[in-house]
Structure formats: structure tokens, C-alpha cells
Design a protein around this motif. Structure first.
Motif: not given
Lengths: 340, 340
Positions: B7-12, B33-38
Motif C-alpha cells: 500500500e505504501t508508495p515506493v520511490c526508486i 511506484a515511481y522512479g528517478w534516474n540521473r
């Protein structure tokens, strides 16, 4: 890739993984092939699977003599001497080859019995960690390297002579055998073969055994965390210890040199790790080596489902003037052979 | 195997192989879920594949702070310090985990910034020799070990105190993450994890690199004869050298001990080969080790397609009296965790 069915009957001594797979492939191709195994139970299973096999060595060899078969020794190195004695006694004219993973030691046994003029060794570079008839299947050799050892012709040439017509005939039969099972025939002399396989076949076994021990000594948590790199790195440690010993101990000199190189590389890495906290030198060199191997081992698919090997090709006509020099050239390149 | 959707959002943070596979699995499961990349190019590809991703680290972390996400650091060890600084600044209340292959070095960085009470490290024991978004897929973690590090609770218990409710909540979230991707959660403290992976993950890389170099030094014939044992034994030498270095150099002490053991085993084998022509000791011990690993890593298929792991199970209720001792017990057994 031509897939001609050999006309010469093939008599396989030993129905373990390699001998058994060979019998299956030949039978499936409709080639005349039969086998012998010491264990009546293995023979019973092979016969139950539709193959022509027996447990009487003298009778099997008498049959090979009668039908001018090519006899294939498919047993571990420690059994080779006794089988050669039996062949000399019961099949005094049959062509002889073997699929043992070392070639110099077999050639020495062959020469000690005066059988070199009808012997051409080979070594299919294929296998699994399993052994015995139960592990056999069709297609094991497809695309694999199939080393054919031409030492006898090379030895004679150095003495200013040429190999006889019978030896050239056996050479053609052994090449045809590799071709029939879809392998790529690569000519090599025994000592060069043995040095090569020490590096790419026997050393991998020792490194796998060492890794398996270090992992095991880590205890339950360690084994529980083991994943792909440990699984692949220890795979061949699943091979029966007596088979690993027969391979490695039959190639002790070349394996010792390869192991010394590995120890030096790993020792240098240990020092760099301790002194600089770095493993750069080994890791960068290893990546280059692996990349070079991937390029060499690659295959390209052609339309129609055929594949083209990345190994270069050398075309040779056995027995023709200069052909042994061409074999040496192919050996130097690791090239596959096409004969005409 | 329960497969609850977190249930917790996941930030990768980091969309390389591990981070990217995690984003794919969570998105496929319908989890937030969402992500970041350089690299904007990686972000563009992830978005093109239907994922929620951005290249602005501060904005991504502000979002994680706003929605009380679990932040996952999925970058190599050398990048961890900077990412923790950014988390401290832009997401001062978010839970933190990481998927880095060493745990003590990450924990040290976490403690140096006073973030331990909302950090629970993890390490999925899965991967391939490829890297980057292009190598990502769904299902990479299915059946894999998913180490969850409980050092903070252990440290507090030694001081006579218990971990706070927020830490226990993050612990549950990290376990749920492993559960959601089909992995098996195995609790371990950082130093025990690091010693284990030195043996079963980092040492295999060094042995693979050494084998690749010895094979390559053999020249064209040698590479042409290389088959299954060389292919598998060098597979991980195909990994990008900077990634191998980051793993190995981040675990230098434990890796040095494992490498010393390997050098001793191989050195003893070299002596036995030279003196007795035998490799019996190493080969027999290695076969036992591999067999023990096969037993531990086996899975049994159940009717209906589910599989049952050979790892033992320990059921724990996080935060309850005695639960840290239960985690230590599970660590000792390499057992997987079920929480209730």
C-alpha cells in the motif's frame, strides 16, 4: 552445415554420457552404430531404448573387425589401456578413435601398442554435469567443437614421410563422425589440445570445486543466499569426482601451468585489494577475456534456421600435398575444417 | 507464497537492472511506484514503457516525502552517500531502504547521517550479467533470496532498548516489498550478510575474471575449444567492470577472507597435483559443497503450479517481545521470514 550419414559402421566402447549420446545421434540419423558397456544394466537400458548394444567386449570387437567398423573408445582415461589391448587382440584391422578429454596420454598408449597408423583421436567439447546412460540425449554435440588430432601425420611429416592411405581413411571417418552429429571439426595436435583444454575445461573444474568449498564453509546463511553467480560458478562441481579426477589427472602438466597462472592472477588481485582496496586489474582484464570469448563463440542465425559459426573455416583435401601444413594453420586459428 | 500488493508508495532512486526490474514488478502488480534516474535518456525509455519516472531528484524526493513513500536506493555503492544526503534534505520523514550488494558500508553511511531509525537495508540476490534499463524485465526476483538487514534493532537491543514504531513500520514495508515481487525474505545483520555474499557472490566474480584471463591467454585455439564449463565459469565476467569493482571493493575485508580461503584450497591442490599427480582432496570436498548447495537451493513443485522452497520458515511478529532473537535465529538457519 552438411549432415552426411556415415557409411562406416561405428562401434562405441562405453555408453556413458558421451558414448551414449553418440549412439543416440547416430541411430537417429540412420547410421549403422552399436555399443558395448561393461555394465549389463546399462546395456539393458540402451536396448530397451531401441539401441544395438551388448556386454560382451570380445564379441563386440569381433563384429567390428568383421564389418570394418570405426571403434570409438568412450571411457575415462584409466580404462583406455585395457580397451586398446582388447582392440589389438579382437579387432586387429579396425580403425580406432576415442573421445577422451586428454589426447597426449591416449596417443602415448596407442603408440606403445603400435596402433598409431589406424588411430585418429578426437574430443567433442560437450557435456553436462550428469553422467551415465540416464543422462544421454540426442543433439548434445550440435554446434560443439569436435577436435580431431592429427599427430600421426605430423610425426611422419617431420620424419619426411607421409601418412598411409589407411590412416587418411580413418581421418576422414573421424571427421565424418563429428559432421554427422552436427559438430564443428577443429584439427589440433595432442599437446596443443591438452594445453587448451587445461585452460577452458579442466581449470574451470578446479575453480568450481574451490568455490563450492568456500561457499559451503560459510554455513547455512551463506548457502541460503547463493544465487546465479554461485550456481553457475559451481555447476561443474556437480560432476562425479572420479570423472573430474580422470580428466584433470590425465592432463597434469598442462593443468598445472594453467592453475599457476590462475593462482598468480588471484594472488596479485589479493595484494591489490589489500594495498589499494581495488580489484581493477583483474576485473578489467577478465572482462576483455570474456568479451573475446563471446565474439569467438557467437553464432549467427541464417534464414531457414541454419546457423553460421564465428569460427573461421579452412578447406582441406586429406592426403593431398601440403595438407598437414593446412591442418597446422587451422589449429593455429582455431578454425573449423571442411574436407573435400 | 502470498503476493500482497504494497500500500505504501515506493520511490526508486536508480533505474538500472535492479531498480528497473523492481519498478516493472511493482507497476505490473498495480502498486504505487515511481522512479528517478540521473540519465534523461533512461527516464525517457522508462516512461515510453509506461512507467512513472523523472530525472529531477529533488522533485522526486519531495513527492516521496509528501506521499510518505518508501525510498529505495538502487544505485552502486559509490553513489549512496550523495543520495542519502539528498534524502535527508528533501525527504526528511520518508522510510529508506537500499538494494546495494553490500550492507555494512551502506549502514555506516546511514548512521553517519543519523538516519538509522527510518532505514532498513535489503539485498535481492538476483541479477544478470547485463545492466541498465534495456536489461530490465518482470519476474527477476521470483524465488530469489531478499535479505532484510535488522542491524538497528539489534544494536538497540544490545543497549537494552527496543526499535521505535517508525522503524518497525519501515521493516514491515521492506518485507512487504520482497513479498510483493515473489522473493523469499531472509533476515540478516549487515556483517553476516557481507561475509556470506563475499563467498557466494563476490568471490565468484573474481574467479570468473581469472578464468576468463587464463582462457584468453591461451589464444585462438583455446577460445575456439571453450565450451559449457568455460561459458558458465566466466559468465559474470561479462558484467560491466565498474559494477564488479563497486561490489567487490565495497566489501573488501570479507572478500579478502574468502579469497584467501580460495587461494589456500587452490594452492593445496597445486601441491597435491605436483607431488602425487592427484587433485582428489579439492575435487571431493567441492562435490560435497555443491551437493549441499543443491539441496538448500532446491524447490519442490506443488499441485497448481506453486513451488515450495527448501529454506526453513520462521514466523515473526515485528515489534513483539523476543522478535529480534527470532530474527537472529532465522539468520543462523538462513531461514525465510513470514511476518504476521
Amino acid at each position: 552445415m552438411s549432415r552426411n550419414v556415415p557409411e562406416t559402421p561405428v562401434c562405441i566402447l562405453g555408453l556413458g554420457l558421451i558414448g551414449g549420446c553418440l549412439l543416440r545421434d547416430l541411430t537417429a540419423a540412420g547410421a549403422p552404430a552399436y555399443g558395448w558397456n561393461r555394465s549389463p544394466e546399462t546395456v539393458r537400458r540402451a536396448v530397451a531404448d531401441g539401441h544395438d548394444a551388448g556386454a560382451d567386449l570380445a564379441a563386440t570387437l569381433a563384429r567390428a573387425e568383421a564389418d570394418r567398423a570405426l571403434v570409438v573408445i568412450a571411457a575415462p582415461m584409466p580404462a583406455v589401456g585395457d580397451l586398446l589391448d582388447a582392440i589389438a587382440e579382437h579387432a586387429p584391422n579396425a580403425g580406432i578413435t576415442d573421445v577422451v578429454s586428454v589426447k597426449q596420454a591416449v596417443y602415448d598408449e596407442v603408440r606403445a601398442r603400435g596402433l598409431a597408423d589406424r588411430y585418429v583421436g578426437c574430443h567433442p567439447m560437450a557435456g553436462t554435469a550428469d553422467s551415465g546412460w540416464a543422462a544421454t540425449c540426442e543433439g548434445l554435440f550440435r554446434g560443439a567443437a569436435w577436435v580431431v588430432a592429427f599427430d600421426h601425420a605430423d610425426d611422419l611429416q617431420r620424419a619426411g614421410r607421409a601418412a598411409g592411405a589407411r590412416w587418411v581413411e580413418v581421418f576422414r571417418q573421424v571427421v565424418a563422425l563429428g559432421d554427422a552429429v552436427g559438430a564443428e571439426v577443429i584439427p589440433s595436435r595432442a599437446r596443443h589440445h591438452d594445453r587448451a583444454v587445461a585452460r577452458v575445461s579442466h581449470l574451470p573444474h578446479l575453480l568450481a570445486e574451490a568455490l563450492a568449498v568456500v561457499g559451503d564453509h560459510g554455513g547455512a546463511l551463506t548457502l541460503s543466499l547463493a544465487a546465479g553467480s554461485f550456481r553457475d560458478g559451481t555447476r561443474v562441481a556437480g560432476t562425479r569426482p572420479d570423472l573430474v579426477r580422470a580428466m584433470c589427472e590425465g592432463n597434469a602438466t598442462a593443468l598445472g601451468e594453467a592453475l599457476d597462472q590462475a593462482l598468480e592472477l588471484l594472488g596479485d588481485c589479493r595484494r591489490q585489494l589489500a594495498e589499494e582496496g581495488s580489484v581493477a586489474d583483474l576485473v578489467e582484464a577478465g572482462h576483455v577475456g570474456r568479451t573475446r570469448y563471446e565474439i569467438r563463440s557467437g553464432r549467427r542465425e541464417l534464414a531457414g534456421g541454419a546457423t553460421l559459426s564465428h569460427r573461421p573455416v579452412i578447406r582441406v583435401s586429406p592426403g593431398q600435398r601440403g595438407w598437414v601444413a593446412q591442418l597446422e594453420h587451422a589449429e593455429h586459428l582455431g578454425a573449423r575444417l571442411e574436407i573435400f
